[in-house]
Scaffold this motif. Structure first.
Motif, PDB file in Angstrom:
ATOM      1  N   MET A   1      -6.302  -7.285 -57.319  1.00  0.00           N
ATOM      2  CA  MET A   1      -5.637  -8.487 -57.800  1.00  0.00           C
ATOM      3  C   MET A   1      -4.463  -8.098 -58.702  1.00  0.00           C
ATOM      4  O   MET A   1      -4.550  -7.183 -59.495  1.00  0.00           O
ATOM      5  N   THR A   2      -3.401  -8.814 -58.547  1.00  0.00           N
ATOM      6  CA  THR A   2      -2.195  -8.560 -59.320  1.00  0.00           C
ATOM      7  C   THR A   2      -2.302  -9.248 -60.683  1.00  0.00           C
ATOM      8  O   THR A   2      -2.739 -10.381 -60.780  1.00  0.00           O
ATOM      9  N   THR A   3      -1.890  -8.535 -61.717  1.00  0.00           N
ATOM     10  CA  THR A   3      -1.950  -9.112 -63.058  1.00  0.00           C
ATOM     11  C   THR A   3      -0.727  -9.996 -63.316  1.00  0.00           C
ATOM     12  O   THR A   3       0.280  -9.908 -62.604  1.00  0.00           O
ATOM     13  N   LYS A   4      -0.828 -10.807 -64.342  1.00  0.00           N
ATOM     14  CA  LYS A   4       0.281 -11.680 -64.707  1.00  0.00           C
ATOM     15  C   LYS A   4       1.516 -10.855 -65.067  1.00  0.00           C
ATOM     16  O   LYS A   4       2.631 -11.190 -64.675  1.00  0.00           O
ATOM     17  N   ALA A   5       1.320  -9.757 -65.777  1.00  0.00           N
ATOM     18  CA  ALA A   5       2.444  -8.894 -66.162  1.00  0.00           C
ATOM     19  C   ALA A   5       3.117  -8.285 -64.937  1.00  0.00           C
ATOM     20  O   ALA A   5       4.345  -8.187 -64.881  1.00  0.00           O
ATOM     21  N   GLU A   6       2.322  -7.878 -63.961  1.00  0.00           N
ATOM     22  CA  GLU A   6       2.885  -7.308 -62.728  1.00  0.00           C
ATOM     23  C   GLU A   6       3.680  -8.358 -61.962  1.00  0.00           C
ATOM     24  O   GLU A   6       4.756  -8.065 -61.430  1.00  0.00           O
ATOM     25  N   LEU A   7       3.164  -9.576 -61.914  1.00  0.00           N
ATOM     26  CA  LEU A   7       3.881 -10.653 -61.240  1.00  0.00           C
ATOM     27  C   LEU A   7       5.189 -10.958 -61.959  1.00  0.00           C
ATOM     28  O   LEU A   7       6.222 -11.171 -61.318  1.00  0.00           O
ATOM     29  N   GLN A   8       5.155 -10.975 -63.289  1.00  0.00           N
ATOM     30  CA  GLN A   8       6.373 -11.243 -64.051  1.00  0.00           C
ATOM     31  C   GLN A   8       7.406 -10.148 -63.822  1.00  0.00           C
ATOM     32  O   GLN A   8       8.592 -10.429 -63.671  1.00  0.00           O
ATOM     33  N   GLN A   9       6.946  -8.896 -63.754  1.00  0.00           N
ATOM     34  CA  GLN A   9       7.859  -7.781 -63.495  1.00  0.00           C
ATOM     35  C   GLN A   9       8.472  -7.907 -62.109  1.00  0.00           C
ATOM     36  O   GLN A   9       9.672  -7.709 -61.923  1.00  0.00           O
ATOM     37  N   LYS A  10       7.653  -8.255 -61.127  1.00  0.00           N
ATOM     38  CA  LYS A  10       8.159  -8.427 -59.755  1.00  0.00           C
ATOM     39  C   LYS A  10       9.173  -9.562 -59.708  1.00  0.00           C
ATOM     40  O   LYS A  10      10.218  -9.442 -59.068  1.00  0.00           O
ATOM     41  N   LEU A  11       8.883 -10.665 -60.414  1.00  0.00           N
ATOM     42  CA  LEU A  11       9.812 -11.789 -60.451  1.00  0.00           C
ATOM     43  C   LEU A  11      11.143 -11.367 -61.071  1.00  0.00           C
ATOM     44  O   LEU A  11      12.209 -11.706 -60.550  1.00  0.00           O
ATOM     45  N   ASP A  12      11.085 -10.607 -62.154  1.00  0.00           N
ATOM     46  CA  ASP A  12      12.313 -10.122 -62.801  1.00  0.00           C
ATOM     47  C   ASP A  12      13.118  -9.239 -61.853  1.00  0.00           C
ATOM     48  O   ASP A  12      14.349  -9.337 -61.790  1.00  0.00           O
ATOM     49  N   GLU A  13      12.438  -8.375 -61.097  1.00  0.00           N
ATOM     50  CA  GLU A  13      13.121  -7.502 -60.136  1.00  0.00           C
ATOM     51  C   GLU A  13      13.766  -8.315 -59.024  1.00  0.00           C
ATOM     52  O   GLU A  13      14.902  -8.044 -58.621  1.00  0.00           O
ATOM     53  N   LEU A  14      13.051  -9.307 -58.516  1.00  0.00           N
ATOM     54  CA  LEU A  14      13.591 -10.153 -57.452  1.00  0.00           C
ATOM     55  C   LEU A  14      14.818 -10.926 -57.934  1.00  0.00           C
ATOM     56  O   LEU A  14      15.820 -11.029 -57.222  1.00  0.00           O
ATOM     57  N   LYS A  15      14.745 -11.441 -59.149  1.00  0.00           N
ATOM     58  CA  LYS A  15      15.886 -12.166 -59.707  1.00  0.00           C
ATOM     59  C   LYS A  15      17.090 -11.247 -59.860  1.00  0.00           C
ATOM     60  O   LYS A  15      18.226 -11.633 -59.576  1.00  0.00           O
ATOM     61  N   SER A  16      16.831 -10.022 -60.304  1.00  0.00           N
ATOM     62  CA  SER A  16      17.911  -9.045 -60.458  1.00  0.00           C
ATOM     63  C   SER A  16      18.556  -8.733 -59.114  1.00  0.00           C
ATOM     64  O   SER A  16      19.784  -8.682 -58.997  1.00  0.00           O
ATOM     65  N   ASP A  17      17.720  -8.524 -58.098  1.00  0.00           N
ATOM     66  CA  ASP A  17      18.233  -8.273 -56.747  1.00  0.00           C
ATOM     67  C   ASP A  17      19.050  -9.468 -56.261  1.00  0.00           C
ATOM     68  O   ASP A  17      20.107  -9.307 -55.650  1.00  0.00           O
TER      69      ASP A  17
END
Length: 61
Positions: A1-17
Motif C-alpha cells: 500500500m502506498t503511503t500518503k507521503a508517497e502519494l504526495q511526492q508522486k503528485l508533486d512530480e507529476l505536477k512538475s512534469d
C-alpha cells in the motif's frame, strides 16, 4: 500500500512534469512545431494527477 507521503511526492512530480511539458508546448507553438505529442503527454498526466488526487482523498476522509 502506498503511503500518503508517497502519494504526495508522486503528485508533486507529476505536477512538475506537467509544468515542464506545458512550457515545451508553448515553445513548440511559438515556432510552429508539432505539438500533438506534447498535448498527448499533458492529457496522460492530467489523468494520472486525477488518480493520485483521488487516492489522496481517501486518506483525508
Amino acid at each position: 500500500m502506498t503511503t500518503k507521503a508517497e502519494l504526495q511526492q508522486k503528485l508533486d512530480e507529476l505536477k512538475s512534469d506537467y509544468i515542464r511539458i506545458q512550457g515545451d508546448l508553448d515553445k513548440l507553438e511559438f515556432v510552429k512545431g508539432r505539438v500533438s505529442s506534447a498535448e498527448k503527454q499533458l492529457v496522460r498526466l492530467e489523468g494520472e494527477i486525477a488518480e493520485v488526487r483521488k487516492e489522496l482523498e481517501q486518506y483525508n476522509n
